[in-house]
Scaffold this motif. Structure first.
Motif, PDB file in Angstrom:
ATOM      1  N   SER A  65      21.165  26.193  17.173  1.00 29.07           N
ATOM      2  CA  SER A  65      20.256  25.906  18.281  1.00 29.07           C
ATOM      3  C   SER A  65      19.017  26.793  18.137  1.00 29.07           C
ATOM      4  CB  SER A  65      20.943  26.158  19.624  1.00 29.07           C
ATOM      5  OG  SER A  65      21.085  27.542  19.847  1.00 29.07           O
ATOM      6  N   ASP A  67      17.723  28.689  20.183  1.00 31.58           N
ATOM      7  CA  ASP A  67      17.921  30.015  20.778  1.00 31.58           C
ATOM      8  C   ASP A  67      18.547  30.994  19.799  1.00 31.58           C
ATOM      9  OD1 ASP A  67      16.909  29.013  23.127  1.00 31.58           O
ATOM     10  OD2 ASP A  67      18.882  28.513  23.938  1.00 31.58           O
ATOM     11  N   GLN A  68      19.265  30.486  18.813  1.00 36.93           N
ATOM     12  CA  GLN A  68      19.933  31.337  17.833  1.00 36.93           C
ATOM     13  C   GLN A  68      19.005  31.785  16.711  1.00 36.93           C
ATOM     14  OE1 GLN A  68      23.119  28.356  17.069  1.00 36.93           O
ATOM     15  NE2 GLN A  68      24.427  30.161  17.013  1.00 36.93           N
ATOM     16  N   GLU A  70      15.478  33.035  14.695  1.00 35.76           N
ATOM     17  CA  GLU A  70      14.329  33.929  14.740  1.00 35.76           C
ATOM     18  C   GLU A  70      13.552  33.713  13.451  1.00 35.76           C
ATOM     19  OE1 GLU A  70      13.725  38.724  14.296  1.00 35.76           O
ATOM     20  OE2 GLU A  70      15.388  38.017  15.523  1.00 35.76           O
ATOM     21  N   LYS A 108      20.230  34.730  14.557  1.00 39.00           N
ATOM     22  CA  LYS A 108      20.488  35.947  15.320  1.00 39.00           C
ATOM     23  C   LYS A 108      21.962  36.106  15.688  1.00 39.00           C
ATOM     24  CE  LYS A 108      17.482  34.974  18.555  1.00 39.00           C
ATOM     25  NZ  LYS A 108      16.590  35.048  19.723  1.00 39.00           N
ATOM     26  N   GLU A 109      22.730  35.013  15.631  1.00 31.57           N
ATOM     27  CA  GLU A 109      24.145  35.056  15.999  1.00 31.57           C
ATOM     28  C   GLU A 109      25.041  35.402  14.808  1.00 31.57           C
ATOM     29  OE1 GLU A 109      25.128  34.536  19.228  1.00 31.57           O
ATOM     30  OE2 GLU A 109      23.011  34.379  19.718  1.00 31.57           O
TER      31      GLU A 109
END
Length: 179
Positions: A65, A67-68, A70, A108-109
């Motif tokens: 996603s 949001d994950q 960068e 980022k996860e």
């Protein structure tokens, strides 16, 4: 008598037309159904292939996603024009080069995010060397025509360098100039 003869001839022609229509229906319909099922199965295979290849494209971030993710720009400085890379000589025998600004898409996860993100700046020269090695092996026509394949090749090299597939998940060229 003529009316009866014309009626009989019309009736025979209608009957022959009905028989031929029935034959065509029973002979051709199964073949049309088979062709339709073949087209449907090919369309399904193409759709599955597109879904499977979604994560393999240049972005490489199909299963993450937004949001994950960068973005890390290798060319952060405002005055940085990008990486200038000499390309392999093509069919024309002339020297060509590419000026690329490169960005990495980072998950980022990822389990190794905190470990590797801290020293990403110190590994910048290793990453740019890998990018230079990959791009310089291609001609200007290859770089122009199949930029996504080169981005995937760079991504695989960087992932091999880090030893994980879920830390850096994409390579992009926000700016690319070829000459």
């Amino acid at each position: 008598m003529k009316k009866n003869l014309l009626t009989v001839i019309t009736f025979v022609l209608v009957l022959i037309n009905l028989i031929l229509t029935g034959i065509i229906t029973f002979v051709l319909v199964p073949y049309v159904n088979k062709a339709n099922s073949l087209v449907a199965s090919v369309a399904t295979a193409i759709e599955l292939e597109q879904k499977a290849g979604a994560g393999d494209e240049a972005g490489g971030s199909g299963s993450y996603s937004i949001d994950q993710l960068e973005v890390y720009d290798l060319n952060k400085e405002a005055d940085d024009k990008g990486m200038t890379i000499n390309l392999k000589k093509g069919a024309d025998g002339k020297d060509h080069y590419a000026v690329l600004k490169v960005s990495l898409t980072i998950n980022k996860e990822s389990d190794v995010y905190s470990k590797y993100m801290e020293d990403l700046e110190t590994k910048k020269s290793l990453i740019t060397t890998e990018i230079n090695n990959v791009v310089s092996q291609h001609t200007i026509d290859e770089v122009r025509n199949d930029q996504a394949a080169i981005q995937n090749e760079i991504l695989k090299k960087i992932q091999d360098m880090y030893g994980v597939d879920d830390f850096i998940v994409g390579v992009g060229f926000p700016s690319a100039t070829y000459q």
